[in-house]
Design a protein around this motif. Sequence first.
Motif, PDB file in Angstrom:
ATOM      1  N   GLU A 172      35.886  39.788  45.747  1.00  0.00           N
ATOM      2  CA  GLU A 172      36.788  40.741  45.947  1.00  0.00           C
ATOM      3  C   GLU A 172      37.664  40.428  47.229  1.00  0.00           C
ATOM      4  OE1 GLU A 172      35.010  44.902  45.573  1.00  0.00           O
ATOM      5  OE2 GLU A 172      34.170  44.115  43.664  1.00  0.00           O
TER       6      GLU A 172
ATOM      7  N   LEU B  52      40.037  37.706  47.194  1.00  0.00           N
ATOM      8  CA  LEU B  52      41.135  38.082  46.419  1.00  0.00           C
ATOM      9  C   LEU B  52      42.026  38.803  47.267  1.00  0.00           C
ATOM     10  CD1 LEU B  52      40.038  38.761  43.029  1.00  0.00           C
ATOM     11  CD2 LEU B  52      41.211  36.931  43.625  1.00  0.00           C
TER      12      LEU B  52
ATOM     13  N   GLY C 135      40.793  37.292  38.887  1.00  0.00           N
ATOM     14  CA  GLY C 135      41.488  38.091  39.856  1.00  0.00           C
ATOM     15  C   GLY C 135      42.956  37.740  40.257  1.00  0.00           C
TER      16      GLY C 135
END
Lengths: 394, 394
Positions: free
Chosen positions: A107, A110, A143
Amino acid sequence: MTSPVSLPFTRQEHEKRLDAIKKEMHSIGIEVLLDSDPANIFYTTGYDAVSYYTPQTMIISIYRTEPILVIRKQDLLAAKVRTHLSEDSIIGWQDYMVDNEHSHPFELVLSLLNEHSLSRLKVGIDVDAGMTTHFDTSFLIKGLKKPITEVRRLINFVRMIKTDREIDYMKQAARITESSMRAGLDAIAAGVRESDVIANVYHAQIKGTSEYGGDYPANPPVMPTGRRSATPHLTWSDEPLMPNQNLTLELSGARFRYHCPLARTVYIGKTPPKDLSDATKHASEGVQATLRSISPGMALSEVHAVWEKINIKHNLGKTSRLGYSVGCAFPPSWLERTASIRPEDTTVLVPNMTFHLIAGIWKNHWGAEVSETFRVTDRGAETLCDMSQELYIR
Amino acid sequence: MTSPVSLPFTRQEHEKRLDAIKKEMHSIGIEVLLDSDPANIFYTTGYDAVSYYTPQTMIISIYRTEPILVIRKQDLLAAKVRTHLSEDSIIGWQDYMVDNEHSHPFELVLSLLNEHSLSRLKVGIDVDAGMTTHFDTSFLIKGLKKPITEVRRLINFVRMIKTDREIDYMKQAARITESSMRAGLDAIAAGVRESDVIANVYHAQIKGTSEYGGDYPANPPVMPTGRRSATPHLTWSDEPLMPNQNLTLELSGARFRYHCPLARTVYIGKTPPKDLSDATKHASEGVQATLRSISPGMALSEVHAVWEKINIKHNLGKTSRLGYSVGCAFPPSWLERTASIRPEDTTVLVPNMTFHLIAGIWKNHWGAEVSETFRVTDRGAETLCDMSQELYIR
């Protein structure tokens, strides 16, 4: 920098490597590369810590001087003392994300890509990076929400041609390989437990020489004994070695993650069986003929053809590849996973490429192995270890 | 069987494990599972060779008694002597496929699935299997040409509750952990090279005891020294240890791939700084209080809460997870990658679960670490190693 540390490579050498990587990125039309392979991260940034069991990656943009290293937060200091990167190029993800089914460390990757406006560029991902699973890589691909270029081992291929400093470390590894092989050979005797032989090997691998210590090899030594020597990748047991038994020992010293593997064959007893001594002699003949033939500009398929003549002449029956490119490596293996010495590989030799050439003869009930790690020189090939290729009698 | 080999586990134990896996497969609605994780393959079949640097996988069908193991052809014999599988359950792919950009070893997996009419069934793939890249797993997913179930670590979770035989091996590993830690502690002194300390550790790890030898641990020991002890995952250098320096040493013995990790803290000199000796004492207090509180039926979040009280009381500032499930493992780490001891984890303790509990205190310029591997018993927790948690003075 919280601790004064002398790194194995200069900032200049790392910059040169990064330039070579960016050149390759440009040539395949990508502007950003995500690579999670620990050896590629080490090669590009110098980062060397046992942290690759959790997701980590490196973001290279052709428009940014330094790569961005994304690791677990508790490893931030490790990157500060083991790289030349500035602090804003080392980013740590929060610990609750490790092995957490509801969130993923990437995460952070990204959001970094968005923050640096990199996700709008042409992104390539090394989808074949060691230690990075389908789940991890898919998290990035999904993502990004746009097509990416699937890259395979781009940096691995850049790593194939070594600098002189890298060759120095491989030569230092070679000294450790020699002393480790000798420690193994010295310990081998009927009645000695296989594990006691390997204990001495490991001791020598890490002790190194009086001038420098050893690093941990990317994989354990293998020592298949007796009938098990018919297969190459078995480790030791704690059974005692038997009289009139043969074995093969394959191992590598390591220095700053650089390896120099070597394999030798041993017989425990007075009179080795003729097929074992012949196979070892012929394997050695093949290794030497092949090494003598090598020169820059030659294709690996041609190198293999030289070996194949000896293979056929003595009916050795080796059907597997003759070797592969080696250098800096992390678990699970010292291989670079690029070029192989075999009929189908048309890679052309360039000075300072380094290979492990393995004449492994695996019959139904026994095996023999003679190998050398060599460097391609301006005119030929130079073996890095200096150790007789004989069948060792113990 | 070309060689008489006594395997560490009975056929019956492997069958029981397989039944447990098939039960889990049934519960998530899959009939076929593909898993490439070396530890999962070892757990299910006993296969243990250093071959996991090339693609290999295991096919489990709930309608077939044995799993099918697909490995490189040159490793076939290794599987014959290191598993209970019958010959038709061990399939080898041709050597030209290794690191070959035009073909993939998993072509064989796809054709086997068709041959055995398995590709028509409900297929699950462990997409988070160690040693298996996005490229490898995608090759299978694309080749199946139908939706598959993405499985994450199904077998890893089955592995969490150990059988008595597994506990036996973890206890044997514990004896090796103790002797390896002692070998390290005995070698630590001002002026000794860090690599010489670790050489002795490795020697003890492989030598084992007079009754049994050691296996190779899934990851190297870590020994960050001085200011670097503020981060947990650095290996050794070949610099000499300094007077008035602190360090942490974390390592594990291994027996038949089973691990029992342990960490201790050392000060080199006469008078350790108060913050270091306090942190070590408080970490130990936290470890002991947490272990005393444990009983089956408790959630891991509750275990963490006990620790957290000590953490807050002494202002230790540990923010990372307190530990994780351990057991059989292959590189890159001894972790099982399942449950963690932390606030968010609601896993309920069951007898014969085994965890590594790590009170690692990493401050800005120094660190202290006290850890124990424990087994959940019928009434509490049993630590597997027996070694003082004191700050060791050298």
